[in-house]
Design a protein around this motif. Structure first.
Motif, PDB file in Angstrom:
ATOM      1  N   PHE A   1       0.860  -1.181   0.000  1.00  0.00           N
ATOM      2  CA  PHE A   1       0.000   0.000   0.000  1.00  0.00           C
ATOM      3  C   PHE A   1       0.898   1.232   0.000  1.00  0.00           C
ATOM      4  O   PHE A   1       1.720   1.422   0.903  1.00  0.00           O
ATOM      5  CB  PHE A   1      -0.901  -0.009   1.239  1.00  0.00           C
ATOM      6  N   ILE A   2       0.767   2.035  -1.014  1.00  0.00           N
ATOM      7  CA  ILE A   2       1.661   3.187  -1.135  1.00  0.00           C
ATOM      8  C   ILE A   2       1.110   4.360  -0.325  1.00  0.00           C
ATOM      9  O   ILE A   2      -0.067   4.698  -0.429  1.00  0.00           O
ATOM     10  CB  ILE A   2       1.875   3.530  -2.617  1.00  0.00           C
ATOM     11  N   VAL A   3       1.982   4.904   0.494  1.00  0.00           N
ATOM     12  CA  VAL A   3       1.521   5.909   1.448  1.00  0.00           C
ATOM     13  C   VAL A   3       2.003   7.293   1.058  1.00  0.00           C
ATOM     14  O   VAL A   3       3.152   7.487   0.665  1.00  0.00           O
ATOM     15  CB  VAL A   3       2.047   5.569   2.858  1.00  0.00           C
ATOM     16  N   GLY A   4       1.096   8.230   1.138  1.00  0.00           N
ATOM     17  CA  GLY A   4       1.439   9.638   0.900  1.00  0.00           C
ATOM     18  C   GLY A   4       0.565  10.476   1.802  1.00  0.00           C
ATOM     19  O   GLY A   4      -0.133   9.934   2.669  1.00  0.00           O
ATOM     20  N   LYS A   5       0.575  11.761   1.571  1.00  0.00           N
ATOM     21  CA  LYS A   5      -0.179  12.655   2.449  1.00  0.00           C
ATOM     22  C   LYS A   5      -1.656  12.315   2.526  1.00  0.00           C
ATOM     23  O   LYS A   5      -2.266  12.403   3.582  1.00  0.00           O
ATOM     24  CB  LYS A   5      -0.033  14.086   1.917  1.00  0.00           C
ATOM     25  N   SER A   6      -2.219  11.915   1.392  1.00  0.00           N
ATOM     26  CA  SER A   6      -3.671  11.739   1.343  1.00  0.00           C
ATOM     27  C   SER A   6      -4.158  10.530   2.139  1.00  0.00           C
ATOM     28  O   SER A   6      -5.332  10.448   2.474  1.00  0.00           O
ATOM     29  CB  SER A   6      -4.110  11.601  -0.112  1.00  0.00           C
TER      30      SER A   6
ATOM     31  N   GLU B   1      -1.933   8.855   4.676  1.00  0.00           N
ATOM     32  CA  GLU B   1      -1.004   8.423   5.733  1.00  0.00           C
ATOM     33  C   GLU B   1      -1.675   8.290   7.099  1.00  0.00           C
ATOM     34  O   GLU B   1      -1.350   7.391   7.880  1.00  0.00           O
ATOM     35  CB  GLU B   1       0.225   9.332   5.811  1.00  0.00           C
ATOM     36  N   PHE B   2      -2.628   9.154   7.360  1.00  0.00           N
ATOM     37  CA  PHE B   2      -3.324   9.091   8.646  1.00  0.00           C
ATOM     38  C   PHE B   2      -4.115   7.784   8.737  1.00  0.00           C
ATOM     39  O   PHE B   2      -4.022   7.040   9.715  1.00  0.00           O
ATOM     40  CB  PHE B   2      -4.262  10.301   8.776  1.00  0.00           C
ATOM     41  N   CYS B   3      -4.839   7.501   7.677  1.00  0.00           N
ATOM     42  CA  CYS B   3      -5.650   6.288   7.680  1.00  0.00           C
ATOM     43  C   CYS B   3      -4.762   5.041   7.745  1.00  0.00           C
ATOM     44  O   CYS B   3      -5.029   4.106   8.508  1.00  0.00           O
ATOM     45  CB  CYS B   3      -6.512   6.261   6.420  1.00  0.00           C
ATOM     46  N   ASN B   4      -3.695   5.058   6.978  1.00  0.00           N
ATOM     47  CA  ASN B   4      -2.764   3.925   6.982  1.00  0.00           C
ATOM     48  C   ASN B   4      -2.187   3.709   8.383  1.00  0.00           C
ATOM     49  O   ASN B   4      -2.124   2.575   8.872  1.00  0.00           O
ATOM     50  CB  ASN B   4      -1.652   4.218   5.972  1.00  0.00           C
TER      51      ASN B   4
ATOM     52  N   PRO C   1      -8.510  12.053  -1.699  1.00  0.00           N
ATOM     53  CA  PRO C   1      -8.077  11.745  -3.067  1.00  0.00           C
ATOM     54  C   PRO C   1      -6.559  11.831  -3.175  1.00  0.00           C
ATOM     55  O   PRO C   1      -5.945  12.677  -2.526  1.00  0.00           O
ATOM     56  CB  PRO C   1      -8.741  12.849  -3.892  1.00  0.00           C
ATOM     57  N   PRO C   2      -5.969  10.952  -3.941  1.00  0.00           N
ATOM     58  CA  PRO C   2      -4.494  10.854  -3.955  1.00  0.00           C
ATOM     59  C   PRO C   2      -3.830  12.033  -4.647  1.00  0.00           C
ATOM     60  O   PRO C   2      -4.351  12.565  -5.618  1.00  0.00           O
ATOM     61  CB  PRO C   2      -4.252   9.580  -4.764  1.00  0.00           C
ATOM     62  N   GLU C   3      -2.678  12.411  -4.136  1.00  0.00           N
ATOM     63  CA  GLU C   3      -1.910  13.436  -4.811  1.00  0.00           C
ATOM     64  C   GLU C   3      -1.147  12.791  -5.969  1.00  0.00           C
ATOM     65  O   GLU C   3      -1.025  11.560  -6.036  1.00  0.00           O
ATOM     66  CB  GLU C   3      -0.956  14.140  -3.835  1.00  0.00           C
ATOM     67  N   LEU C   4      -0.645  13.643  -6.816  1.00  0.00           N
ATOM     68  CA  LEU C   4       0.016  13.162  -8.028  1.00  0.00           C
ATOM     69  C   LEU C   4       1.118  12.141  -7.738  1.00  0.00           C
ATOM     70  O   LEU C   4       1.209  11.102  -8.387  1.00  0.00           O
ATOM     71  CB  LEU C   4       0.597  14.368  -8.771  1.00  0.00           C
ATOM     72  N   GLU C   5       1.929  12.409  -6.714  1.00  0.00           N
ATOM     73  CA  GLU C   5       3.073  11.537  -6.425  1.00  0.00           C
ATOM     74  C   GLU C   5       2.628  10.113  -6.096  1.00  0.00           C
ATOM     75  O   GLU C   5       3.255   9.151  -6.538  1.00  0.00           O
ATOM     76  CB  GLU C   5       3.895  12.078  -5.243  1.00  0.00           C
ATOM     77  N   ILE C   6       1.547   9.994  -5.329  1.00  0.00           N
ATOM     78  CA  ILE C   6       1.064   8.651  -4.989  1.00  0.00           C
ATOM     79  C   ILE C   6       0.596   7.949  -6.245  1.00  0.00           C
ATOM     80  O   ILE C   6       0.875   6.769  -6.462  1.00  0.00           O
ATOM     81  CB  ILE C   6      -0.150   8.711  -4.028  1.00  0.00           C
ATOM     82  N   LYS C   7      -0.114   8.694  -7.071  1.00  0.00           N
ATOM     83  CA  LYS C   7      -0.639   8.066  -8.285  1.00  0.00           C
ATOM     84  C   LYS C   7       0.508   7.555  -9.163  1.00  0.00           C
ATOM     85  O   LYS C   7       0.465   6.443  -9.673  1.00  0.00           O
ATOM     86  CB  LYS C   7      -1.516   9.061  -9.045  1.00  0.00           C
ATOM     87  N   ILE C   8       1.537   8.375  -9.266  1.00  0.00           N
ATOM     88  CA  ILE C   8       2.682   7.955 -10.091  1.00  0.00           C
ATOM     89  C   ILE C   8       3.364   6.733  -9.458  1.00  0.00           C
ATOM     90  O   ILE C   8       3.700   5.764 -10.146  1.00  0.00           O
ATOM     91  CB  ILE C   8       3.668   9.127 -10.276  1.00  0.00           C
ATOM     92  N   ALA C   9       3.515   6.774  -8.139  1.00  0.00           N
ATOM     93  CA  ALA C   9       4.173   5.638  -7.469  1.00  0.00           C
ATOM     94  C   ALA C   9       3.368   4.356  -7.661  1.00  0.00           C
ATOM     95  O   ALA C   9       3.941   3.279  -7.866  1.00  0.00           O
ATOM     96  CB  ALA C   9       4.347   5.946  -5.982  1.00  0.00           C
TER      97      ALA C   9
END
Ligand code: ADP
Ligand code: MG
Length: 446
Positions: free
Chosen positions: A120-125, A127-130, A275-283
């Motif tokens: 599961f790729i974690v980013g700002k959108s 990270e809290f839930c994860n 909703p995911p930020e661009l970086e998460i989507k790319i990852a």
């Protein structure tokens, strides 16, 4: 004398002692074969059972037999297929592995091993839930109970819910975990009612250690289900068993949800996925490409990630289509190919919202008139919603600062900047405002 009767008594005793789920899985399938000298032979369905039972139940069986007969015996397990004459000993020689034990536990819990925290790729959108989901697996039933995962379609709710189950089972394959969609819960309730097997139904749910209910929003309006779920919830909660629920709506927005359930859903913690930020989507795209042994150029990844606003399932579908098209045509996977493949298909997935829609949604939420937002009135109950609307305008439209100022009764761009900064700061500390803005966003499908 160790007879079949002795074994049957032992079984009856274990039935009382163990939770029904474990009893049905491990003890019920054991059959008595024979007793010779000091050894009782029992048969089990497969080789896989042997090490499991030896590790988890053997001493209980031996203790029981000692207590009731006064004798200490040895236990010998054989695979049922080997006992039946003429049947081929399919599992013979195959030692049960930790993997196969885990696989069985997962299957019992309706978990899919592909959903893990690790992938599961974690980013700002998210990270809290994860982090809250992970925390729950470390202290089951103790910290956030229930944990209510909230987020839009395709943002990873099911993934995280399943990851919780998988992590719990990895740690303890014997944990009694169940993943179920609320629709399936409804169906199994209807079946139980029709077949008059409600007590079995209740026993099954109330003996769980971890109940994972996906897409709870579907129980809205289903009174009998809500009633039963309410009781299940209470029993598990009282026993400090973990409940995790996902929904694409806030408890408050689930239509025709009983008040008592709604309030219980908010007892623990509501963790949302944005909703995911661009970086998460790319990852995520890179991860999928990697798994498929495909090289994904940065430009193509960015193109796809920008094309699909939020839904990660759509994003995955998008990449799959491009990869398929490339391998079918033998063409290099570049932006031209991606554009060609997706032309017209995902265009409507890009959600847009204009400033008037934002103003309307904010006014609906705070019960104001659009003119209030544009007025000079600076009382708190109007200034805050105005700031929220300005903030949303800045985040979700492509309007410039002066344009936004104009839409709010001709304010200048520094006022707009100030409002945006103020809300951003507040969001870090004010959970009530955070929830309010999320609700407004969800009413706008953002
Ligand atoms: P939801 O239940 O919220 O509708 P899912 O959990 O089914 O969404 O996610 C949709 C797909 O996107 C799944 O294949 C999931 O594995 C994948 N996915 C979502 N978020 C992530 C993430 N952060 N990292 C990796 N994969 C993700
Ligand atoms: Mg889902």
């Amino acid at each position: 004398m160790f007879s079949k009767q002795l074994w049957n008594n032992c079984k009856a005793e274990l039935k009382q002692k163990l939770n029904p789920h474990n009893y049905d899985s491990w003890i019920a399938p054991i059959s008595y074969v024979s007793t010779k000298d000091n050894t009782m032979t029992l048969s089990v369905p497969s080789a896989f059972f042997i090490s499991w039972i030896e590790e988890h139940y053997k001493s209980q069986i031996i203790d029981f037999i000692k207590e009731s007969s006064g004798n200490t015996i040895n236990l010998n397990f054989v695979v049922a297929a080997e006992v039946v004459v003429g049947d081929k000993p399919a599992e013979k020689g195959k030692a049960p592995t930790a993997d196969s034990i885990l696989a069985q536990s997962r299957a019992r819990a309706f978990l899919n091993e592909k959903y893990t925290f690790k992938n599961f790729i974690v980013g700002k959108s998210n990270e809290f839930c994860n982090a809250t989901c992970k925390a729950v697996t470390k202290k089951i039933g103790e910290i956030y109970n229930p944990l209510f995962i909230y987020g839009g379609v395709g943002l990873g709710k099911t993934h995280l819910l399943q990851a919780i189950g998988n992590a719990v089972i990895d740690k303890n394959p014997e944990a009694n975990v169940l993943y179920i969609s609320s629709e399936k819960f409804v169906n199994s309730l209807i079946n139980a009612l029709q077949q008059g097997s409600m007590s079995k139904f209740r026993r099954k749910y109330r003996s769980l250690d971890v109940l994972l209910v996906d897409d709870i929003q579907f129980i809205g309006g289903k009174e009998r289900t809500q009633e039963e779920f309410f009781h299940t919830f209470n029993s598990l909660f009282e026993l400090k068993k973990q409940i995790v629920i996902t929904s694409d709506k806030f408890p408050k927005d689930i239509k025709n949800l009983e008040l008592r359930l709604r309030s219980r859903f908010a007892w623990g913690l509501i963790a949302d996925i944005q909703p995911p930020e661009l970086e998460i989507k790319i990852a995520i795209l890179q991860k999928i490409a990697n798994e498929n042994g495909v090289v994904l150029e940065e430009g193509v990844a960015t193109f796809l990630a920008e094309k699909i606003k939020s839904n990660i399932r759509e994003l995955e579908g998008c990449l799959a289509r491009v990869m398929a098209y490339s391998s079918l045509t033998g063409r290099h996977m570049d932006i031209d190919l991606a554009e060609e493949t997706l032309r017209g298909i995902y265009d409507d997935a890009v959600r847009t919202v204009d400033i008037r829609q934002i103003q309307r949604a904010v006014c609906d939420f705070y019960k104001l008139k659009i003119n209030d937002l544009k007025s000079k009135n600076r009382s708190k109950n109007i200034a805050l919603p105005r700031h929220v609307a300005i903030y949303l305008g800045r985040e979700f439209t492509s309007m410039s600062l002066p344009e936004i100022g104009k839409a709010f009764g001709g304010r200048d761009h520094t006022t707009v900047m100030h409002a945006v900064a103020k809300i951003k700061n507040e969001l870090e500390i004010n959970t009530q405002l955070y929830n309010e803005i999320n609700e407004i966003k969800s009413s706008l499908n953002l």
